[in-house]
Design an enzyme around this catalytic site. Structure first.
Site, PDB file in Angstrom:
ATOM      1  N   ASP A 151     -13.384   7.027   6.746  1.00 30.68           N
ATOM      2  CA  ASP A 151     -11.886   6.683   6.792  1.00 30.68           C
ATOM      3  C   ASP A 151     -11.226   6.803   5.429  1.00 30.68           C
ATOM      4  O   ASP A 151     -11.556   5.916   4.655  1.00 30.68           O
ATOM      5  CB  ASP A 151     -12.014   5.195   7.293  1.00 30.68           C
ATOM      6  CG  ASP A 151     -10.765   4.408   7.523  1.00 30.68           C
ATOM      7  OD1 ASP A 151      -9.856   4.987   6.878  1.00 30.68           O
ATOM      8  OD2 ASP A 151     -10.573   3.444   8.125  1.00 30.68           O
TER       9      ASP A 151
ATOM     10  N   GLU B 257     -15.654   4.200   4.059  1.00 38.63           N
ATOM     11  CA  GLU B 257     -14.402   4.860   3.582  1.00 38.63           C
ATOM     12  C   GLU B 257     -14.449   5.773   2.596  1.00 38.63           C
ATOM     13  O   GLU B 257     -15.521   5.701   1.902  1.00 38.63           O
ATOM     14  CB  GLU B 257     -13.686   3.320   3.278  1.00 38.63           C
ATOM     15  CG  GLU B 257     -13.305   2.269   4.414  1.00 38.63           C
ATOM     16  CD  GLU B 257     -12.763   1.245   3.643  1.00 38.63           C
ATOM     17  OE1 GLU B 257     -11.981   1.148   2.927  1.00 38.63           O
ATOM     18  OE2 GLU B 257     -13.276   0.035   4.036  1.00 38.63           O
TER      19      GLU B 257
ATOM     20  N   HIS C 274      -6.903   5.097   1.888  1.00 44.56           N
ATOM     21  CA  HIS C 274      -6.518   4.826   0.644  1.00 44.56           C
ATOM     22  C   HIS C 274      -6.644   6.018  -0.235  1.00 44.56           C
ATOM     23  O   HIS C 274      -5.907   6.069  -1.267  1.00 44.56           O
ATOM     24  CB  HIS C 274      -7.196   3.621   0.172  1.00 44.56           C
ATOM     25  CG  HIS C 274      -6.861   2.502   0.819  1.00 44.56           C
ATOM     26  ND1 HIS C 274      -5.854   1.578   0.612  1.00 44.56           N
ATOM     27  CD2 HIS C 274      -7.508   1.806   1.916  1.00 44.56           C
ATOM     28  CE1 HIS C 274      -5.658   0.787   1.526  1.00 44.56           C
ATOM     29  NE2 HIS C 274      -6.881   0.803   2.396  1.00 44.56           N
TER      30      HIS C 274
ATOM     31  N   SER D 182     -10.959  -0.164   0.351  1.00 42.57           N
ATOM     32  CA  SER D 182      -9.764  -0.800   0.549  1.00 42.57           C
ATOM     33  C   SER D 182      -9.500  -2.294  -0.368  1.00 42.57           C
ATOM     34  O   SER D 182      -8.491  -2.447  -0.868  1.00 42.57           O
ATOM     35  CB  SER D 182      -9.269  -1.311   1.816  1.00 42.57           C
ATOM     36  OG  SER D 182     -10.083  -1.956   2.524  1.00 42.57           O
TER      37      SER D 182
ATOM     38  N   LYS E 252      -0.120   3.683   4.612  1.00 42.93           N
ATOM     39  CA  LYS E 252      -0.412   3.589   2.976  1.00 42.93           C
ATOM     40  C   LYS E 252       0.562   4.647   2.350  1.00 42.93           C
ATOM     41  O   LYS E 252       1.794   4.466   2.295  1.00 42.93           O
ATOM     42  CB  LYS E 252      -1.661   3.721   2.623  1.00 42.93           C
ATOM     43  CG  LYS E 252      -2.489   2.197   3.181  1.00 42.93           C
ATOM     44  CD  LYS E 252      -3.309   2.198   4.210  1.00 42.93           C
ATOM     45  CE  LYS E 252      -3.555   0.806   4.394  1.00 42.93           C
ATOM     46  NZ  LYS E 252      -4.658   0.777   5.665  1.00 42.93           N
TER      47      LYS E 252
ATOM     48  N   ASN F 183       0.850  -1.056   0.013  1.00 46.73           N
ATOM     49  CA  ASN F 183       0.160   0.065   0.032  1.00 46.73           C
ATOM     50  C   ASN F 183       0.662   1.288   0.041  1.00 46.73           C
ATOM     51  O   ASN F 183       0.302   2.350   0.234  1.00 46.73           O
ATOM     52  CB  ASN F 183      -0.867  -0.130   1.146  1.00 46.73           C
ATOM     53  CG  ASN F 183      -1.976  -1.235   1.440  1.00 46.73           C
ATOM     54  OD1 ASN F 183      -2.363  -1.329   0.163  1.00 46.73           O
ATOM     55  ND2 ASN F 183      -1.987  -1.547   2.116  1.00 46.73           N
TER      56      ASN F 183
HETATM   57  C1  LIG Z   1      -5.349  -0.155   6.561  1.00 44.81           C
HETATM   58  C2  LIG Z   1      -6.633   0.582   6.838  1.00 44.81           C
HETATM   59  C3  LIG Z   1      -6.903   0.635   8.407  1.00 44.81           C
HETATM   60  C4  LIG Z   1      -5.885   0.146   9.417  1.00 44.81           C
HETATM   61  O1  LIG Z   1      -4.648   1.138   9.337  1.00 44.81           O
HETATM   62  P1  LIG Z   1      -3.601   0.973  10.079  1.00 44.81           P
HETATM   63  O2  LIG Z   1      -2.968   2.191  10.454  1.00 44.81           O
HETATM   64  O3  LIG Z   1      -3.069  -0.060   9.222  1.00 44.81           O
HETATM   65  O4  LIG Z   1      -3.868   0.285  11.486  1.00 44.81           O
HETATM   66  C5  LIG Z   1      -7.840   1.258   8.561  1.00 44.81           C
HETATM   67  N1  LIG Z   1      -8.932   1.498   7.875  1.00 44.81           N
HETATM   68  C6  LIG Z   1      -8.704   1.197   6.282  1.00 44.81           C
HETATM   69  C7  LIG Z   1      -9.668   1.595   5.280  1.00 44.81           C
HETATM   70  C8  LIG Z   1      -7.661   0.681   5.902  1.00 44.81           C
HETATM   71  O5  LIG Z   1      -7.295   0.277   4.719  1.00 44.81           O
END
Ligand SMILES: *Cc1c(COP(=O)(O)O)cnc(C)c1O
Length: 384
Positions: free
Chosen positions: A205, A176, A208, A180, A237, A47
């Protein structure tokens, strides 16, 4: 049943369903490549979209930070773990993304757990996109609030849920920015209009999207001109590090500092990492050339895949999943690609819905044109 029996039964079930997960040891790599079992591969599973985990500026900032502040924070942020580097990077993040405040967390998983646990109470309701990340759904199901999931990227489905929520407590809508496992974007403006109309809050969130999309890499919300009440960005990421931040109002930040247990009872991010994070932030802000290279790789890959008749999901992002369907087929394809020197991960249930096993191909600015062509050729061979 004893503990031993419970554990071996669970393992046997996993093995029988061919869902047994194992880690492989990555011996070294440079973003573009990865070395496993003494063999080198092109890496299409990371990522690290901009290649910043190996950026000389970020590494130097981490080293200088370690020399100046040591390697650990020595305590929670509420004791003595919150230092000038944390404060500075929080200020810069907030200003960059147009929010009054930013609060750092040790990871995106921790941020989602902490925020949802601190916000939600009994009689409240969380409405989450069906495909939202495990860290969000897990937090929601552990919280005292009810969890209802709505059809993926369907604001009409959310509208129905919100319309029926008049007699519950507070409601939080969770999605999101860029999904992801699918690489598609949420219709954030429509979702936010709905939450505003129903006195609900929106939590996005953007793990990405941040660093990759939007002006200067400000992410999905900036690109769609939406300011959710809670924006989570993560640094594992495109930033190439680890950690996360929530962007919010003054009062919400103060509230989280009182009630988010992950901030109170856990050691703060190492200050040296906060220094590296600041350098990564500057690299992201100045990263138009990296984003252009990533976009070029995405276009090259999608054009080539279309010519080969491959069934890609409709994603314009660095996440380019190839839908396979059944798990054994996905595992076999991943294995064949490895034989040809391309490291691609098969994603299977329960991470994705049953019958939608896929190869999750991720592209990076660090890939060269020849790498993409090599992947396309390997895909063509593996499929035939
Ligand atoms: C990777 C991810 C997380 C977790 O984040 P980390 O910092 O790796 O714990 C949370 N939400 C989404 C959408 C992700 O892809």
């Amino acid at each position: 049943m004893s503990w031993q029996q419970r554990i071996s039964l669970a393992l046997t079930e996993r093995r029988e369903k061919q869902q047994f997960r194992q880690r492989c040891v990555s011996q070294q790599g440079d973003v573009r490549t990865i070395r496993v079992n003494d063999r080198g591969y092109l890496n299409f599973s990371s990522n690290d979209y901009l290649g910043l985990s190996r950026d000389a500026r970020v590494i130097a900032a981490w080293q200088q930070g370690a020399e100046r502040y040591g390697v650990g924070a020595g305590g929670s942020g509420h004791v003595t773990g919150y230092g000038a580097p944390h404060q500075e990077v929080e200020r810069e993040l907030a200003e960059w993304l147009g929010y009054p405040r930013a609060l750092l967390f040790i990871s995106g998983f921790a941020a989602n757990q902490a925020i949802i646990a601190a916000m939600m109470q009994k009689n409240d309701c969380i409405f989450a996109d069906r495909l939202a990340h495990a860290s969000l759904l897990e937090a929601a199901s552990l919280s005292p609030a009810a969890l209802r999931r709505f059809a993926h990227n369907q604001p009409e489905a959310l509208a129905k849920l919100l319309a029926g929520s008049a007699d519950v407590g507070e409601t939080l809508v969770v999605t999101e920015g860029i999904f992801s496992m699918d690489g598609d974007s949420a219709p954030l403006a429509e979702l936010h209009q709905l939450t505003l109309r129903h006195n609900s809050w929106l939590m996005v969130d953007d793990a990405h999207g941040i660093g990759v999309t939007g002006e200067q890499g400000r992410g999905s919300c900036w690109q769609q001109k939406v300011q959710p009440e809670l924006l989570v960005v993560t640094f594992g990421k495109a930033f190439g590090l680890s950690g996360a931040a929530v962007l919010c109002s003054e009062e919400t930040a103060d509230y989280l500092l009182q009630f988010a247990r992950h901030l109170i009872y856990s050691t703060a991010m190492p200050p040296a990492q906060a220094c590296a994070l600041q350098a990564a932030l500057h690299a992201v802000q100045q990263g138009d050339d990296l984003r252009a290279r990533l976009q070029h790789n995405i276009s090259l890959f999608r054009k080539g895949a279309a010519e080969l008749g491959l069934e890609l999901l409709p994603s314009a992002t660095a996440i380019q999943p190839l839908l396979v369907g059944e798990e054994p087929r996905a595992l076999e394809l991943a294995e064949r690609l490895r034989e040809k020197g391309c490291w691609v991960t098969a994603i299977r249930p329960p991470t994705v819905p049953t019958g939608t096993a896929r190869l999750r191909i991720t592209l990076s600015a660090a890939h060269r044109e020849e790498d993409i062509l090599c992947l396309l050729e390997a895909l063509d061979d593996a499929n035939s």
